[in-house]
Structures are given as structure tokens and as C-alpha cells.
Design a protein around this motif. Sequence first.
Motif, mmCIF file in Angstrom:
data_model
loop_
_atom_site.group_PDB
_atom_site.id
_atom_site.type_symbol
_atom_site.label_atom_id
_atom_site.label_comp_id
_atom_site.label_asym_id
_atom_site.label_seq_id
_atom_site.Cartn_x
_atom_site.Cartn_y
_atom_site.Cartn_z
ATOM 1 N N UNK A 183 0.833 -1.198 0.000
ATOM 2 C CA UNK A 183 0.000 0.000 0.000
ATOM 3 C C UNK A 183 0.873 1.256 0.000
ATOM 4 N N UNK A 184 1.905 1.267 0.834
ATOM 5 C CA UNK A 184 2.796 2.433 0.903
ATOM 6 C C UNK A 184 3.503 2.669 -0.427
ATOM 7 N N UNK A 185 3.712 1.616 -1.204
ATOM 8 C CA UNK A 185 4.379 1.778 -2.488
ATOM 9 C C UNK A 185 3.376 1.802 -3.646
ATOM 10 N N UNK A 231 11.933 3.666 6.010
ATOM 11 C CA UNK A 231 12.412 2.474 6.713
ATOM 12 C C UNK A 231 11.270 1.531 7.091
ATOM 13 N N UNK A 232 10.073 2.091 7.286
ATOM 14 C CA UNK A 232 8.945 1.258 7.722
ATOM 15 C C UNK A 232 8.420 0.339 6.621
ATOM 16 N N UNK A 233 8.822 0.645 5.373
ATOM 17 C CA UNK A 233 8.421 -0.211 4.258
ATOM 18 C C UNK A 233 9.547 -1.192 3.975
ATOM 19 N N UNK A 234 9.206 -2.457 3.797
ATOM 20 C CA UNK A 234 10.266 -3.436 3.529
ATOM 21 C C UNK A 234 10.603 -3.380 2.037
ATOM 22 N N UNK A 235 11.146 -2.240 1.609
ATOM 23 C CA UNK A 235 11.536 -2.095 0.210
ATOM 24 C C UNK A 235 12.818 -2.884 -0.022
#
Lengths: 274, 274
Positions: B58-60, B140-144
Amino acid sequence: MTHFGYFNGTVLPADQIGVGVTDLSLLRGYGLFDYFLTYNGRPFQWDWYWERFANSAMCMHLPLPITKEEGYQIVMDLIERSGQPDVALRFVMTGGYAPDSITIRKPNLLIMSEDIHPTAPQQYADGIRVILDEYVREMAEVKSTDYKRLILLADEIRAAGAQDVLFCKDGEISELSRSNFFIVKGEKLITPDRHILRGITRRTVIQLARTDFEVEERPVLLSELYDADEAFTTSSTKKVLPIVQVGDLTIADSKPGPKSAWLLSQFNELVTRW
Amino acid sequence: MTHFGYFNGTVLPADQIGVGVTDLSLLRGYGLFDYFLTYNGRPFQWDWYWERFANSAMCMHLPLPITKEEGYQIVMDLIERSGQPDVALRFVMTGGYAPDSITIRKPNLLIMSEDIHPTAPQQYADGIRVILDEYVREMAEVKSTDYKRLILLADEIRAAGAQDVLFCKDGEISELSRSNFFIVKGEKLITPDRHILRGITRRTVIQLARTDFEVEERPVLLSELYDADEAFTTSSTKKVLPIVQVGDLTIADSKPGPKSAWLLSQFNELVTRW
């Protein structure tokens, strides 16, 4: 027309190339690239592009698997196979296959031809708008594949009726998402010199400008936009593209200016003779 | 043993999967992932991992192409095909194929099983060393899949005789390259709560610790290391792994402490019963 690609020594139609699932660009975002056009069937500014590609590779600790001469042969072969008078060429180098998902062993190198997507004539006539974003690219001088920020901003750019984004951090301008930034003030041509990718079109334009402008490569503040006569951006596909609005700020009278137009004509003349 | 992978609806041996050359992770570093282990043949903390994966997507701005239930079925099928009692599972989702090299149309989803690479028993006995790096991960909160920094630091970590890096920006600690960070002070268990990936092992350890510790999730300063009793890092493969040196600073008496050991035993007990 079919485009072909070179991948680790093998040439195939580009749509038949498959990159394996332990590639470090897929698993860890570890990759770099370069991109240039041909004019009259010849790679534009090949020496400068190769130099930048080799430098990006060095900065990312990736040994080059081919020499400059081999690269040139591959490029000329791909141009011929494309069957097109002019194409774009993309070099992509990744950290290679990592069975442990993290350690570099041997890079993967992909070189492929692509269709050129020229900038619409209307954009030169009208100039473009850009949004402002408080950001500076990490390792901006390396042409890494890190474009998360732009892709995340795509909706915001569209909603603003803009075409791109200008990065600006703590009041200092760096670059657009994929192109460099210039302003014109009187006889001065001013462009940021840090936190940027050193664009080959930027370099070409600076060279062309020296006869008629006093060129300043230095940190550029956002506040300098307020009394700029003109602003424009440079890249291989945008060439010299006027910018008429940055965020809420209109540049000069919001029309493309004569000096941008002159530089574009100089650039077009150079590539026609390439 | 052969590992299998699911790629956009098709299941194949993982080494036969090929990702096309217009994928946005390859061209633009646009991807996210998640990673977890199975215990007793069952995915550990599946609910929490799926929730995080869905949040990263969702964040991406990437729509999930499968439901949670479909994801579970795929995972159970891959575990069975692996023929191994326990495996690691990796989810990778990218911006998908972009013929224009920049615009998201439909994500690519890859799910594959992998061998587990357990942390060496000696590392639990001795504890690990980490170097310090002035850095904070973007988003950082997204596991990109953005792990450029770690790969670039690999030589420096090795030269220092260290095993990993602790990121610290302007005096504030965030996390290690692929794992979270904790310190113990008396009865307090303290861990950073911002600029971090919210680790599932971190969450599990905090839950296990509540009976015996006062848990503080808050910004943690580098200066707090000087009088810490113990330090450790958590991740799915590291579990609870003691840290005995950070840069030039020795933690307590440079030996793994009893509270880290107790938390590790609690964790091991939980997964044995999973």
C-alpha cells in the motif's frame, strides 16, 4: 520492429531475455544503468557515456565485465539488429546472482535498444510545470536505479497538472527526477554542481553555452528562482526543455524564453551534424 | 532439493523463472519484499507477515494481486514441493513491467521457498560486532528492496572484523541493516520506535518480554549505549542475537548477557511449540 538485448554475452530479442530470481536488483535494489540516444545511427557522446557508466560501476563496487571497445561493438550490433535509423540504448548492470541473497559475486550486464520517446513539440512551445519536493537523492552522482521517490510522486505530479518534480533540500536545488536544472539571469547560465547526476546533455549544453554565456556551476538556492529570467531542464530525451512554473512560482512571464530557445537550437544543430 | 517459485500465477522450479527486462525493480529499483521461516512446517507469524507485506504494498502504491487466503495456499504448496521439513519463504513484489520504463501498470509477484541459513551457534556464544554508520534508511517502515547501503559497506564491515552495521543519524539509533536493535538496562528493555522496519521478531520478542521487563519503545540515543547492560538484535534468522561491540564501544563486559539469553530461550520455546 523487434529490439534486441545483450545479456551476459548472449544476444536475444529483448522480450525473450529472462533475469533469474536471485538477481540483486530484484532482491536488493542493487543496480545502475545508463541511457543514451543515437543520431544518424551513431551513439551520441559515446565517450562521455561510457566514462560515466564505468564510474557508476566503480562507485558501486562492480567490476566491468566488458571493455569499452566490446561495449561499442555490442551497441553497434544492437543498432543494426533494430532495423531503425535511430534508437535509444539502455545499459543495466546489477549486483548479479546472489544465492545467499546479499553478496556480490559477478555482476549481470544487460544492454538493449529501445524506441526513442521524443518530448512532444507542444512541451517545447509551452514549457513544463514541476512540483517541488523536499528531497535529495542518495549517491546522486551515481546513475543507480533508485527511482522510488519519483514513482511514489507520480499521482501528486499528475494532480498538480505538472510534468515532473524538482528536488530541493533545505532551500538548495539539486535536479529534476531524471534531468538537470538550469536558470538564466542576464548573461549568466547557472546550474547546481552538487547532489546531482552529472548529465551528459548538461555537459554538452554547458560546452555550447560558453561562447555566449558566463557559466556558473555552483550550489543554487531556491530563492534564486524569484528573479530568474528563464529556467530549463536538460536530458537526452528532453534536450533543452523550458520550465515555466516551479511549485507555486511562475518563472518570469510563464513563457519559454529566448535563451532557452537559442540553446535548444544549438543543441539540435549539433546532433543533426553528429 | 529443488525450490519452487510462484510468479504471477505460474509455479516453476525457482531457477527456471525469468523476470522480463522491463521490470521496474530492474530498471528503477522499485520493489518490496518480505521473508519468513516455517517451524514444524507452518509459516511462523503468518498473520503478522501478511499484514506487513500488505502495508508495504500500500505504501508503495502497488495493488495486491492475490488475497491473504490465496497467499497462504501458495505458501503451503511451495513448502510441500520443497520436500523439506522447514524452509524460508520470500515474497517479492515489483512495480511490474513498464514498456515506458517508468509507469506502474500491474505489479509482478514472486513467492519462493529457500533454504534456511541459520545463524552459527558460535555467534550466539560470542555475540557479534557491528560498525556504526551515519545513515537512516528512507521509508524504513516499508520493507523495500533498497539495500544499497549495506552492500556498499560490505568491505568495511569485513575489514573491521564485524558482522553487521548499526545505523545512527544525528546521534539517534535506528536499526541494523536487516534487523532491529534492543538494549537492556536493569529491568528495562529499550528499542527504537522510529525510522525502523517494524520487525516481526521484534514484535514477538516484545510480547515475550512483557512478563519480565518494562518495555520502552521510543527514540534511542547512541549515548545510551555507554551504560547499557546488554544489547542484542532481532530478526527471523538471528532470533535474539547478542551484540558485544558497537564501533569502538564495548557493551558491558563484551560478553553476551543473561537477559538476552533468557529472551532467546523464550523465543526458541515459542517456535518449538509453533
